[in-house]
Design a protein around this motif. Sequence first.
Motif, PDB file in Angstrom:
ATOM      1  N   ALA A   1    -174.614 -35.102  -1.344  1.00  0.00           N
ATOM      2  CA  ALA A   1    -174.020 -34.562  -2.570  1.00  0.00           C
ATOM      3  C   ALA A   1    -173.517 -33.137  -2.345  1.00  0.00           C
ATOM      4  CB  ALA A   1    -175.041 -34.582  -3.703  1.00  0.00           C
ATOM      5  N   PHE A   2    -174.282 -32.339  -1.630  1.00  0.00           N
ATOM      6  CA  PHE A   2    -173.888 -30.950  -1.367  1.00  0.00           C
ATOM      7  C   PHE A   2    -172.595 -30.896  -0.550  1.00  0.00           C
ATOM      8  CE2 PHE A   2    -174.347 -27.198   1.555  1.00  0.00           C
ATOM      9  CZ  PHE A   2    -174.027 -26.241   0.610  1.00  0.00           C
ATOM     10  N   GLY A   3    -172.550 -31.681   0.526  1.00  0.00           N
ATOM     11  CA  GLY A   3    -171.343 -31.717   1.351  1.00  0.00           C
ATOM     12  C   GLY A   3    -170.140 -32.203   0.565  1.00  0.00           C
ATOM     13  N   ALA A   4    -170.346 -33.207  -0.303  1.00  0.00           N
ATOM     14  CA  ALA A   4    -169.251 -33.735  -1.115  1.00  0.00           C
ATOM     15  C   ALA A   4    -168.727 -32.671  -2.073  1.00  0.00           C
ATOM     16  CB  ALA A   4    -169.726 -34.962  -1.896  1.00  0.00           C
TER      17      ALA A   4
ATOM     18  N   THR B   1    -170.386 -22.118  -6.349  1.00  0.00           N
ATOM     19  CA  THR B   1    -171.163 -23.137  -5.637  1.00  0.00           C
ATOM     20  C   THR B   1    -171.708 -22.586  -4.325  1.00  0.00           C
ATOM     21  OG1 THR B   1    -169.806 -24.914  -6.589  1.00  0.00           O
ATOM     22  CG2 THR B   1    -171.079 -25.447  -4.607  1.00  0.00           C
ATOM     23  N   VAL B   2    -170.845 -21.929  -3.553  1.00  0.00           N
ATOM     24  CA  VAL B   2    -171.263 -21.348  -2.270  1.00  0.00           C
ATOM     25  C   VAL B   2    -172.296 -20.245  -2.496  1.00  0.00           C
ATOM     26  CG1 VAL B   2    -170.485 -20.041  -0.255  1.00  0.00           C
ATOM     27  CG2 VAL B   2    -169.090 -21.928  -1.136  1.00  0.00           C
ATOM     28  N   PHE B   3    -172.086 -19.431  -3.519  1.00  0.00           N
ATOM     29  CA  PHE B   3    -172.961 -18.282  -3.779  1.00  0.00           C
ATOM     30  C   PHE B   3    -174.361 -18.706  -4.208  1.00  0.00           C
ATOM     31  CE2 PHE B   3    -174.630 -14.997  -6.688  1.00  0.00           C
ATOM     32  CZ  PHE B   3    -174.668 -13.913  -5.811  1.00  0.00           C
TER      33      PHE B   3
ATOM     34  N   LEU C   1    -164.211 -29.699  -3.735  1.00  0.00           N
ATOM     35  CA  LEU C   1    -163.730 -28.463  -4.357  1.00  0.00           C
ATOM     36  C   LEU C   1    -162.766 -27.718  -3.433  1.00  0.00           C
ATOM     37  CD1 LEU C   1    -166.988 -27.114  -6.046  1.00  0.00           C
ATOM     38  CD2 LEU C   1    -164.944 -27.963  -7.212  1.00  0.00           C
ATOM     39  N   GLY C   2    -163.088 -27.674  -2.137  1.00  0.00           N
ATOM     40  CA  GLY C   2    -162.203 -27.012  -1.182  1.00  0.00           C
ATOM     41  C   GLY C   2    -160.847 -27.685  -1.107  1.00  0.00           C
ATOM     42  N   MET C   3    -160.838 -29.002  -1.050  1.00  0.00           N
ATOM     43  CA  MET C   3    -159.568 -29.740  -1.014  1.00  0.00           C
ATOM     44  C   MET C   3    -158.786 -29.555  -2.303  1.00  0.00           C
ATOM     45  SD  MET C   3    -160.506 -33.351   0.827  1.00  0.00           S
ATOM     46  CE  MET C   3    -158.918 -34.000   0.307  1.00  0.00           C
ATOM     47  N   ALA C   4    -159.497 -29.607  -3.435  1.00  0.00           N
ATOM     48  CA  ALA C   4    -158.832 -29.447  -4.729  1.00  0.00           C
ATOM     49  C   ALA C   4    -158.151 -28.092  -4.825  1.00  0.00           C
ATOM     50  CB  ALA C   4    -159.848 -29.626  -5.858  1.00  0.00           C
TER      51      ALA C   4
ATOM     52  N   LEU D   1    -161.173 -22.339  -7.806  1.00  0.00           N
ATOM     53  CA  LEU D   1    -161.636 -21.343  -6.833  1.00  0.00           C
ATOM     54  C   LEU D   1    -162.933 -20.689  -7.306  1.00  0.00           C
ATOM     55  CD1 LEU D   1    -161.255 -19.707  -4.260  1.00  0.00           C
ATOM     56  CD2 LEU D   1    -159.815 -18.109  -5.565  1.00  0.00           C
ATOM     57  N   VAL D   2    -163.014 -20.383  -8.598  1.00  0.00           N
ATOM     58  CA  VAL D   2    -164.241 -19.802  -9.152  1.00  0.00           C
ATOM     59  C   VAL D   2    -165.405 -20.779  -9.009  1.00  0.00           C
ATOM     60  CG1 VAL D   2    -165.374 -19.045 -11.273  1.00  0.00           C
ATOM     61  CG2 VAL D   2    -163.064 -18.241 -10.742  1.00  0.00           C
TER      62      VAL D   2
END
Length: 471
Positions: free
Chosen positions: A235-238, A274-276, A243-246, A268-269
């Motif tokens: 789920a995390f990788g997805a 998510t990363v933070f 989000l990156g592709m979008a 982007l936000v």
Amino acid sequence: MGKSGTKEDNHLQALTQKLKDNYHIFEKLFIFFILAQPFLDLLSYFSIPVSNPIRLLVIPIGALYMLSYPDRRWSRNTFIYMLVLAVYFAINFGVNMIWKDPVSAAGELTFILKTFFFITALLVYVMIFRHIGENREWKAIVPKYLFINTSVVSVVMLIAELTGTGKRSYDYLEKQGHSGWFFSGNEISAILGMGFCGAIIYYLFIKKGLLAQIICTALIAVMIWAMLTIGTKVAFGAALLVLGMAFLLLLIQAIIKRNNFIQAGVVLVLLAVTVFVSPEMPIGNNLGLSVDMANEKAAQQQEQAEAPPLPEEEGGEVPPPGSVRQWSSWQLMALNGREEFFGTVLYYFERAPVIQKVFGMGIGGNYTGGEPRIIEMDILDWFFGFGYLGTLILVLPLLFVIGSILVFIFKQRFRTVSATALFSGVGACIGLGAAFIAGHILSSPASGFYLALFLGFLYGLVKQKPEKFFQ
């Protein structure tokens, strides 16, 4: 006798014709069945035993749909394949009832039926989207239904979090995360990972009013939270991948068409947040723990200059040899705690009679006492459970569908690859990837349904005439 035979033939022809006249009813039923999935899972969690019986109805109803299918060649070939598969499963069941001791008839039959469900659902949804390709409504309906399903799962997980009633994702106490009111963390992780791909299609590319867009943004945020809260890698990788592709697609669209700047900024936000927050979420804890555990196990094995020989069988008892095999740190990371189960089942397979190597050892292999344990890596479980012949028969539809999709794409020189098809392909790849590394897909109706749906949906999309990428 002749008149009686003629009457029976007439009745059979009339029944066959009635099926062919009503094939569209089956198609509507299977499309609506998409919406039932999260509710079936919830009923299962609350010990209302209807989910598996309802899902297994897909097998006979799917067979009837194949018989009624307008394209006679597809109808004949798929139905013949289903008969061959049914005969093989009967042989597999018989072989294991004779050669395995102990053996659970219920366990063997359940394993077979769950696998049969996935293959049937795959063929059915490929046939449906192949046939209704001219109807453009389904291109919006399927992402909408996937958005609804993923929202339901995520909101239920949020309610479980607020009430403190979520089921732990792992038995291992140091690992964090919960799967809400759903049984399996790996299973719901794969469902959210695939479902998020469909949800993002609806969120980005299906036209909505401003209020609906705001509500959808809030639900997307809840989905991301849920994917981090489960604590599993899939789920995390997805979440990161989608989000990156979008963001990249929206940025390209914004530059070319000079619109959608706000939507690109919102995505982007979401990606940045998510990363933070990931290190502070259950997934952050579990990722660090998995790396530490793998390195620790590898170091312990390295201290042993030579691996001890596998113990001999004593009194008919087969020991768990997985615990004494040596693995590299990357193998331990890939197996993620499954190394003992894999080593044990491999040990059984190496010592199994030839007939079981050909037709399979059934669920858990030739286990000795206790309950059978699967490896939870579906491709391996298929191979050991169904043998050389069974694995070949089972992968044929997958190879045909995936091969056909690639042929369509290259034949049309990628002109049929729209944004919808791209994210559908990502959803299918997430499901297939999870089947290789995490399990709970190919022999799990709850999550296997979504992989079958995505492969069928993608098949229908890339088979269509070329259209604009963002259409």
